[in-house]
Design a protein around this motif. Structure first.
Motif, PDB file in Angstrom:
ATOM      1  N   GLY A  22       0.706  -1.399   0.136  1.00 50.59           N
ATOM      2  CA  GLY A  22      -0.111   0.282  -0.571  1.00 50.59           C
ATOM      3  C   GLY A  22       0.632   1.225  -0.369  1.00 50.59           C
ATOM      4  O   GLY A  22       1.786   1.133  -0.699  1.00 50.59           O
ATOM      5  N   GLU A  23       0.101   2.490   0.879  1.00 50.77           N
ATOM      6  CA  GLU A  23       0.938   3.332   0.622  1.00 50.77           C
ATOM      7  C   GLU A  23       1.074   3.650   2.321  1.00 50.77           C
ATOM      8  O   GLU A  23       0.463   3.407   2.842  1.00 50.77           O
ATOM      9  N   VAL A  24       2.142   4.977   2.282  1.00 46.59           N
ATOM     10  CA  VAL A  24       1.965   5.902   3.930  1.00 46.59           C
ATOM     11  C   VAL A  24       1.644   7.549   3.410  1.00 46.59           C
ATOM     12  O   VAL A  24       2.328   7.182   2.045  1.00 46.59           O
ATOM     13  N   ARG A  25       1.541   8.277   4.463  1.00 43.11           N
ATOM     14  CA  ARG A  25       0.901   9.462   3.743  1.00 43.11           C
ATOM     15  C   ARG A  25       2.609  10.478   5.037  1.00 43.11           C
ATOM     16  O   ARG A  25       2.659   9.850   5.914  1.00 43.11           O
ATOM     17  N   ILE A  26       3.303  11.182   4.137  1.00 43.83           N
ATOM     18  CA  ILE A  26       4.186  11.958   5.130  1.00 43.83           C
ATOM     19  C   ILE A  26       2.722  12.689   5.814  1.00 43.83           C
ATOM     20  O   ILE A  26       2.178  13.628   5.414  1.00 43.83           O
ATOM     21  N   GLU A  30       6.641  20.563   4.303  1.00 44.42           N
ATOM     22  CA  GLU A  30       7.041  20.965   3.451  1.00 44.42           C
ATOM     23  C   GLU A  30       6.075  19.861   2.114  1.00 44.42           C
ATOM     24  O   GLU A  30       5.365  20.570   1.108  1.00 44.42           O
ATOM     25  N   TRP A  31       6.286  18.612   2.431  1.00 41.10           N
ATOM     26  CA  TRP A  31       5.620  17.241   1.767  1.00 41.10           C
ATOM     27  C   TRP A  31       4.419  17.070   2.654  1.00 41.10           C
ATOM     28  O   TRP A  31       3.760  16.013   2.106  1.00 41.10           O
ATOM     29  N   ARG A  32       3.813  17.354   2.692  1.00 35.45           N
ATOM     30  CA  ARG A  32       2.531  17.478   3.934  1.00 35.45           C
ATOM     31  C   ARG A  32       1.375  16.198   3.517  1.00 35.45           C
ATOM     32  O   ARG A  32       1.353  16.760   2.190  1.00 35.45           O
ATOM     33  N   ARG A  33       1.374  15.078   3.399  1.00 41.02           N
ATOM     34  CA  ARG A  33       0.223  14.495   2.653  1.00 41.02           C
ATOM     35  C   ARG A  33       0.479  13.630   1.400  1.00 41.02           C
ATOM     36  O   ARG A  33       0.304  13.184   0.620  1.00 41.02           O
ATOM     37  N   THR A  34       2.085  13.766   1.137  1.00 40.43           N
ATOM     38  CA  THR A  34       2.602  13.082  -0.103  1.00 40.43           C
ATOM     39  C   THR A  34       1.916  11.771   0.194  1.00 40.43           C
ATOM     40  O   THR A  34       3.144  11.187   1.428  1.00 40.43           O
ATOM     41  N   LYS A  35       2.122  11.072  -0.542  1.00 44.07           N
ATOM     42  CA  LYS A  35       2.150   9.238  -0.407  1.00 44.07           C
ATOM     43  C   LYS A  35       3.536   8.752  -0.864  1.00 44.07           C
ATOM     44  O   LYS A  35       4.023   9.360  -1.933  1.00 44.07           O
ATOM     45  N   LEU A  36       4.264   7.724   0.417  1.00 43.40           N
ATOM     46  CA  LEU A  36       5.246   6.964  -0.126  1.00 43.40           C
ATOM     47  C   LEU A  36       4.413   5.502  -0.492  1.00 43.40           C
ATOM     48  O   LEU A  36       3.589   5.059   0.583  1.00 43.40           O
ATOM     49  N   PRO A  37       5.421   5.180  -0.587  1.00 36.06           N
ATOM     50  CA  PRO A  37       5.166   3.517  -1.772  1.00 36.06           C
ATOM     51  C   PRO A  37       5.298   2.738  -0.478  1.00 36.06           C
ATOM     52  O   PRO A  37       6.347   2.785   0.041  1.00 36.06           O
ATOM     53  N   VAL A  38       4.926   1.767  -0.267  1.00 35.28           N
ATOM     54  CA  VAL A  38       5.172   0.571   0.752  1.00 35.28           C
ATOM     55  C   VAL A  38       5.274  -0.901  -0.142  1.00 35.28           C
ATOM     56  O   VAL A  38       4.343  -1.069  -0.432  1.00 35.28           O
ATOM     57  N   ALA A  39       6.856  -1.276  -0.625  1.00 34.99           N
ATOM     58  CA  ALA A  39       6.888  -2.265  -1.250  1.00 34.99           C
ATOM     59  C   ALA A  39       6.271  -3.793  -0.330  1.00 34.99           C
ATOM     60  O   ALA A  39       5.920  -3.745   0.785  1.00 34.99           O
ATOM     61  N   LEU A  40       5.708  -4.612  -1.343  1.00 36.32           N
ATOM     62  CA  LEU A  40       5.614  -6.236  -0.514  1.00 36.32           C
ATOM     63  C   LEU A  40       6.814  -6.683  -0.009  1.00 36.32           C
ATOM     64  O   LEU A  40       7.293  -7.976  -0.903  1.00 36.32           O
ATOM     65  N   LYS A  41       7.139  -6.871   1.504  1.00 34.91           N
ATOM     66  CA  LYS A  41       8.191  -7.632   2.003  1.00 34.91           C
ATOM     67  C   LYS A  41       8.078  -8.105   2.309  1.00 34.91           C
ATOM     68  O   LYS A  41       7.311  -7.035   3.400  1.00 34.91           O
ATOM     69  N   PRO A  42       8.326  -8.584   3.393  1.00 35.87           N
ATOM     70  CA  PRO A  42       8.380  -9.749   4.415  1.00 35.87           C
ATOM     71  C   PRO A  42       9.117  -8.860   4.995  1.00 35.87           C
ATOM     72  O   PRO A  42      10.215  -8.385   5.507  1.00 35.87           O
TER      73      PRO A  42
END
Length: 203
Positions: A22-26, A30-42
């Protein structure tokens, strides 16, 4: 002749999504609400939004001029959050090559000149830091590893006297456990299965 009704093909049941996908948000800066991807990693377990929000309330909303290190970066959520809030220099370390590539992509996308990605082991990253040189260190290693003690010992040497070490763990750490490493508990929060600690160096 009776026409036989064809048996409908059962629809595939979607599998339960991986907790890390999925993703998380800052949250701020400065980058408030910017989404960061979350990789499928154990084992990849981004710091929950509520915990990050509390952490940066503890620290104060602005990290202007701070030098920060995120040695077990994963998604980079903690490091990018610090950079978004004005940190002058954020070193993010990660061993997994796919995650390193993803972190570098986000640095380029955000034009984050204050974020520096390094492919290395987290404990090795901490041991390379100069004594008393860092304002804030994030210790958030995989919960099933044996990285907490060596990471905390190295952090106690690298953090400034008035700096902070953030520790995220599956259990609460006490002053009795932290004192031999040169650290003391400043703040603590339990959110679900996560224990968030803000630590200070023992003077």
């Amino acid at each position: 002749m009776k026409t036989r009704t064809p048996t409908p093909t059962p629809k595939p049941v979607p599998g339960k999504p991986h907790k890390g996908a999925g993703e998380v948000r800052i949250i701020g800066g400065e980058w408030r609400r910017t989404k960061l991807p979350v990789a499928l990693k154990p084992g990849l377990r981004p710091t929950p939004d509520r915990v990050r929000e509390t952490l940066f309330n503890w620290l104060g909303q602005s990290l202007l001029g701070w030098r920060c290190v995120d040695p077990f970066a994963g998604t980079g959520a903690l490091g990018f959050e610090a950079a978004s809030r004005g940190a002058a220099h954020v070193q993010v370390c990660e061993l997994d090559p796919a995650l390193v590539a993803q972190l570098s992509t986000q640095v380029n996308r955000l034009k984050a000149t204050n974020v520096h990605v390094l492919r290395t082991d987290g404990v090795a990253c901490l041991k390379q830091l100069s004594p008393s040189s860092v304002d804030l260190i994030f210790i958030d290693p995989p919960f099933d590893g044996a990285l907490f003690e060596p990471a905390l010992q190295a952090s106690a040497k690298a953090v400034k006297t008035d700096g902070f070490v953030y520790l995220e763990a599956p259990a609460a750490w006490t002053d009795e456990q932290l004192a031999p490493m040169g650290l003391t508990l400043h703040r603590h929060l339990k959110a679900g299965a996560v224990h968030a600690h803000l630590l200070r160096r023992i003077a």
